[in-house]
Design an enzyme around this catalytic site. Sequence first.
Site, PDB file in Angstrom:
ATOM      1  CD  GLU A 130      48.133  41.521  33.370  1.00 58.72           C
ATOM      2  OE1 GLU A 130      47.464  42.576  32.907  1.00 58.72           O
ATOM      3  OE2 GLU A 130      47.843  40.941  34.315  1.00 58.72           O
ATOM      4  CE  LYS A 168      41.403  45.855  32.456  1.00 56.64           C
ATOM      5  NZ  LYS A 168      40.822  46.089  33.691  1.00 56.64           N
ATOM      6  CB  VAL A 195      44.448  37.363  32.965  1.00 58.22           C
ATOM      7  CG1 VAL A 195      44.840  35.989  33.092  1.00 58.22           C
ATOM      8  CG2 VAL A 195      45.398  38.292  34.125  1.00 58.22           C
ATOM      9  CG  ASP A 244      31.022  41.610  36.515  1.00 57.07           C
ATOM     10  OD1 ASP A 244      31.774  41.122  35.690  1.00 57.07           O
ATOM     11  OD2 ASP A 244      31.296  42.712  36.655  1.00 57.07           O
ATOM     12  CB  SER A 259      37.147  37.707  35.478  1.00 55.62           C
ATOM     13  OG  SER A 259      38.203  37.928  34.534  1.00 55.62           O
ATOM     14  CB  ALA A 260      36.778  36.848  29.855  1.00 54.85           C
ATOM     15  CG  ASP A 261      40.980  37.017  33.835  1.00 56.01           C
ATOM     16  OD1 ASP A 261      41.126  37.388  32.445  1.00 56.01           O
ATOM     17  OD2 ASP A 261      41.468  37.827  34.683  1.00 56.01           O
ATOM     18  CE  LYS A 316      43.868  44.036  41.699  1.00 60.87           C
ATOM     19  NZ  LYS A 316      44.196  43.269  40.580  1.00 60.87           N
TER      20      LYS A 316
END
EC number: 4.2.1.70
Length: 316
Positions: A35, A97, A117, A152, A154-156, A173
């Site tokens: 990435e 981003k 990602v 919230d 993540s789209a990952d 994390k």
Amino acid sequence: MGEDAPVITPQSSQLAMSAEVADALAAARPVVALESTLLSHGLPPGRNLDVAVRLDRVVREQGAVPATIAVLDGQALVGLSRGQLERVCAPEAALAKLSARDLGPALALGGSGATTVAATSLLAHAAGVGVFATGGLGGVHLALPGSAGTWDVSADLGTLARTPVLVVCSGMKSILDIGATLEVLETASVPVLGYRTDDFPAFYLRSSGHPVPHRVDSPAQVAAVVRAHRHLAGSGVLLANPIPEESEMDESVHDRLLAEGLELVRSRGVRGADVTPALLEHFHTASGGASLDANEALVLANARLAARVAGELAAT
């Protein structure tokens, strides 16, 4: 990281590979996607280019071809030249981003950006690259002090659920809700593997306190799982590789920084997409750079492992 002219894929004039990557894929040689958000947004100027060069070298040492991915001037690039890599790492470039949802607008409107990602996984798969090494996966965000919860996510996670790419990372994390993230991956039927560990890692720490569903102890075992899964499902596979033991952050320091960071974002009223950057910035500054050292060590270890797995997959 040569100066090859891009090879435009027949599927789309907006997706181009370096000649080296195209030749490797045509010959069924191992390729590892990398990435660009880590370089453009995750590491300071100067250090980011040094890490990019080291990632390139680590992948090549294992017999694979590195393919750093970014979007520049409305074109998705899989495998960057040295000049393109320097542009990604330059602070004056101020690259956006780009997550998965941002790719269409960036490509159609001539934009430039570093890929997360999610976006890297999509573009790697579109180019025919099936192995991707990164630092950490996105996930479900922690509820901030005084709040009831969070939406919230993540789209990952959604991208991994529908994109058949092996993602090699060091977990998530600890600023994320790791337990909830693992539940989301289970619901999405994404296999989660622990590399030579029974404990799911937490990026800076080797263990999050959560077990991994499946343990693998060699690149050959990882490749066997990936092949079997791809025969049955269209989702990706997550390989969790703990940070090298000598590079792990001191747990007491880590916990103190996390508590301080959460209180900091609460007191400042930080919300949404700004929470993670604020927490990470606190980690970087308050740790005296120790978190950056840890980040660098783990992403290099992940690239090395990904290249070895890619070699096993290419050999069959």
